[in-house]
Scaffold this motif. Structure first.
Motif, PDB file in Angstrom:
ATOM      1  N   PHE A  47      45.920  15.948  61.913  1.00 31.56           N
ATOM      2  CA  PHE A  47      45.194  16.585  60.828  1.00 31.56           C
ATOM      3  C   PHE A  47      45.060  15.686  59.626  1.00 31.56           C
ATOM      4  O   PHE A  47      44.566  16.071  58.593  1.00 31.56           O
ATOM      5  N   GLN A 153      52.777  16.201  52.656  1.00 32.62           N
ATOM      6  CA  GLN A 153      51.907  16.234  53.824  1.00 32.62           C
ATOM      7  C   GLN A 153      51.943  14.937  54.612  1.00 32.62           C
ATOM      8  O   GLN A 153      51.851  14.960  55.841  1.00 32.62           O
ATOM      9  N   GLN A 190      52.797  21.552  62.253  1.00 33.08           N
ATOM     10  CA  GLN A 190      51.403  21.629  61.813  1.00 33.08           C
ATOM     11  C   GLN A 190      51.098  22.990  61.184  1.00 33.08           C
ATOM     12  O   GLN A 190      50.429  23.065  60.143  1.00 33.08           O
ATOM     13  N   LEU A 194      49.761  23.474  57.439  1.00 30.13           N
ATOM     14  CA  LEU A 194      48.366  23.860  57.231  1.00 30.13           C
ATOM     15  C   LEU A 194      48.143  25.364  57.163  1.00 30.13           C
ATOM     16  O   LEU A 194      47.094  25.804  56.688  1.00 30.13           O
ATOM     17  N   GLY A 195      49.099  26.142  57.651  1.00 28.65           N
ATOM     18  CA  GLY A 195      48.915  27.586  57.711  1.00 28.65           C
ATOM     19  C   GLY A 195      48.501  28.039  59.095  1.00 28.65           C
ATOM     20  O   GLY A 195      48.084  27.244  59.940  1.00 28.65           O
ATOM     21  N   ASP A 198      44.287  27.646  60.067  1.00 25.44           N
ATOM     22  CA  ASP A 198      43.496  26.437  59.880  1.00 25.44           C
ATOM     23  C   ASP A 198      42.850  26.055  61.213  1.00 25.44           C
ATOM     24  O   ASP A 198      43.498  26.077  62.259  1.00 25.44           O
ATOM     25  N   LEU A 199      41.575  25.698  61.167  1.00 24.04           N
ATOM     26  CA  LEU A 199      40.858  25.377  62.402  1.00 24.04           C
ATOM     27  C   LEU A 199      41.475  24.200  63.151  1.00 24.04           C
ATOM     28  O   LEU A 199      41.350  24.100  64.370  1.00 24.04           O
ATOM     29  N   ARG A 200      42.151  23.304  62.400  1.00 20.74           N
ATOM     30  CA  ARG A 200      42.755  22.150  63.068  1.00 20.74           C
ATOM     31  C   ARG A 200      43.916  22.557  63.974  1.00 20.74           C
ATOM     32  O   ARG A 200      44.292  21.820  64.880  1.00 20.74           O
ATOM     33  N   ILE A 231      41.845  32.387  65.735  1.00 18.98           N
ATOM     34  CA  ILE A 231      41.619  31.522  64.569  1.00 18.98           C
ATOM     35  C   ILE A 231      40.128  31.299  64.352  1.00 18.98           C
ATOM     36  O   ILE A 231      39.635  31.328  63.216  1.00 18.98           O
ATOM     37  N   ASN A 235      38.018  32.548  60.912  1.00 22.71           N
ATOM     38  CA  ASN A 235      37.260  31.614  60.084  1.00 22.71           C
ATOM     39  C   ASN A 235      35.759  31.910  60.088  1.00 22.71           C
ATOM     40  O   ASN A 235      34.987  31.202  59.434  1.00 22.71           O
TER      41      ASN A 235
END
Length: 509
Positions: A47, A153, A190, A194-195, A198-200, A231, A235
């Motif tokens: 990420f 990060q 991760q 990122l939460g 998150d799309l990643r 996810i 989004n």
């Protein structure tokens, strides 16, 4: 021995494969093939990527100061030399020397931290490119130890990359259990960084789900795929190629679990996305998967139609001699065999063999061996057992005795054991099963359904050879595994109960 039940031996999944990239300090994975074709395996997700500041000093200036390991400029300079050497294709041992010295310099000059971790990851990647997988493991473990993902990060990214690279390396060694554990740790970091939505995160969920499929942990794989799709919904992202990839993977999982209608639903949705994106090749691959599901549902005419559609597209894109064409021929041969059209079945087998026997450059030996194994199963169904065994021997010769290929070799050995057993060659059957069991134990696959089935098969061969005590031990271990993985009411578990009871009876117990 009367009362003994043989469970169906399932094919072993093809292991993952990785290669060292020329412009990255992480290890990536190449594509792998499964019974239902998946999209090509993507690189280990990331990420972001922290960077090590390059040194601007010349080689002569650095040599002047190399006697001092705590020279702050030495580590970045040596690390850059290592990366440049790998990228240029020069001596990899020289690149490893530079990377090792860079790691030592970072350790002495700045101590544990981001620079040292990145250097260690490059060093480990070079070890892997040289085939020194065992040497890469402690280096990667050290790269993870020197980081604290709560420090920001950059540290989290580097630690995540370390876990993913460690998982890739274990995968190459055939240690699927440790590989999965490393990926799980990477995903946890991760998500913390990122939460949850998150799309990643979907990349890593898909990556770990594929590893679960390889480990035959289908329930865990399904949960991750569902999470990834959730996810995408959270989004409100328009339907994407990534989401289509998730649907293809979850379809494979549903197919493996026998939920064919759900598999078909996801494949149709994925196909619609690929058609809209103009991805003809991917649409054809999905058509093959749809054909597989139709065949499992005994809707053979629809299966043949899907395979023929895919075959037309693949021929126009890749030509008549590509290995993908051979794989579709094999599926058509299987369907025709099941519908009693034996002449057509054998004709498609011969067409596939003509392609696979050429060993066209660029086609992985694992792919050829997998094709030969599938054709062997069809010949076995046609009662041409000697030809089937011959093909299995050919597949074995193609595969090297390396950790990354041992799971596939074990699957072929188990298949050979079943065939030897069917024709009454019990000694050879037991020997094949014994070799398969040893490889599966070494790879950590001792809690899988496949391992339980192989133990049961070996027990059958041992019983036929009057090795009753050995047979009892094998049936007991198989029972324990299948009770846990399948439950006591599953047909495979019940088959082992029957075998164990018959063996106890033969012992007078």
């Amino acid at each position: 021995m009367s009362g003994l039940v043989s469970a169906k031996t399932t094919p072993n999944a093809t292991p993952h494969h990785i290669s060292f990239p020329q412009n990255d300090s992480r290890i990536h994975k190449n594509g792998y093939e499964t019974p239902s074709p998946l999209p090509k395996r993507t690189p280990s997700p990331s990420f972001a990527k922290p960077k090590v500041k390059p040194s601007t000093k010349t080689l002569q200036e650095q040599r002047t100061h190399e006697s001092s390991l705590d020279n702050l400029d030495l580590g970045p300079f040596l690390l850059k030399l290592a990366i440049d050497t790998v990228a240029s294709g020069d001596n990899q041992n020289k690149a490893l020397d530079y990377a090792t010295r860079a790691s030592i310099s970072f350790e002495e000059s700045s101590g544990p931290g981001l620079d040292l971790a990145m250097s260690l990851q490059v060093e480990a990647a070079i070890h892997c490119s040289l085939g020194r997988l065992e040497d890469a493991i402690p280096v990667l473990e050290r790269s993870i130890e020197v980081l604290d993902h709560e420090k920001g990060q950059d540290h989290a990214v580097a630690k995540f990359s370390g876990f993913m690279q460690l998982g890739d390396t274990y995968s190459m060694m055939g240690r699927v259990d440790r590989s999965v554990s490393s990926y799980e740790s990477g995903l946890k970091i991760q998500i913390e960084t990122l939460g949850d939505f998150d799309l990643r995160v979907t990349e890593t969920c898909r990556y770990l789900a594929e590893a679960y499929v390889q480990a035959m942990q289908f329930d865990d794989a399904e949960k991750l795929c569902q999470r990834s799709l959730e996810i995408h919904r959270e989004n409100d992202s328009p339907t994407s190629l990534e989401e289509a990839g998730d649907r293809r993977l979850i379809a494979l999982i549903y197919e493996a679990k026998g939920d064919y209608e759900s598999a078909l639903e996801h494949l149709v949705l994925a196909s619609m996305v690929m058609i809209a994106a103009g991805q003809e090749n991917e649409v054809a691959a999905i058509d093959v998967s749809i054909g597989n599901v139709y065949a499992a549902l005994c809707r053979f005419d629809e299966a043949i139609f899907s395979y023929q559609k895919a075959l037309t597209v693949f021929k126009s894109i890749r030509g008549d001699g590509h290995s993908t064409i051979a794989s579709v021929y094999i599926r058509l041969a299987d369907v025709y065999c099941k519908t009693g059209k034996l002449r057509e079945s054998k004709s498609y087998c011969e067409n596939a063999l003509r392609i696979l026997s050429k060993q066209v450059p660029g086609i992985a030996t694992e792919e050829i061996a997998s094709g030969l194994t599938e054709i062997s199963a069809i010949y076995q169904a046609l009662n041409e057992n000697e030809e089937a065994l011959k093909l299995l021997h050919m597949a074995m010769k193609l595969l090297k005795d390396t950790p990354g290929q041992r799971n596939m070799v074990a699957g072929i050995e188990a298949h050979m054991g079943v065939m030897f057993y069917k024709v009454g060659r019990y000694g050879e059957a037991r020997s094949s099963f014994k070799d398969a069991v040893a490889k599966l134990r070494a790879s950590g696959k001792t809690r899988s359904v496949f391992f339980g089935i192989v133990l049961n098969q070996m027990g059958l061969a041992s019983a036929q050879l009057y090795r009753i005590d050995e047979a009892v031990e094998l049936f007991q271990e198989a029972r324990e595994i299948l009770e846990q993985e399948c439950g006591p009411c599953h047909l495979d578990t019940i088959g082992v109960y029957s075998n164990l009871a018959a063996t106890y009876d033969a012992m007078g117990r």
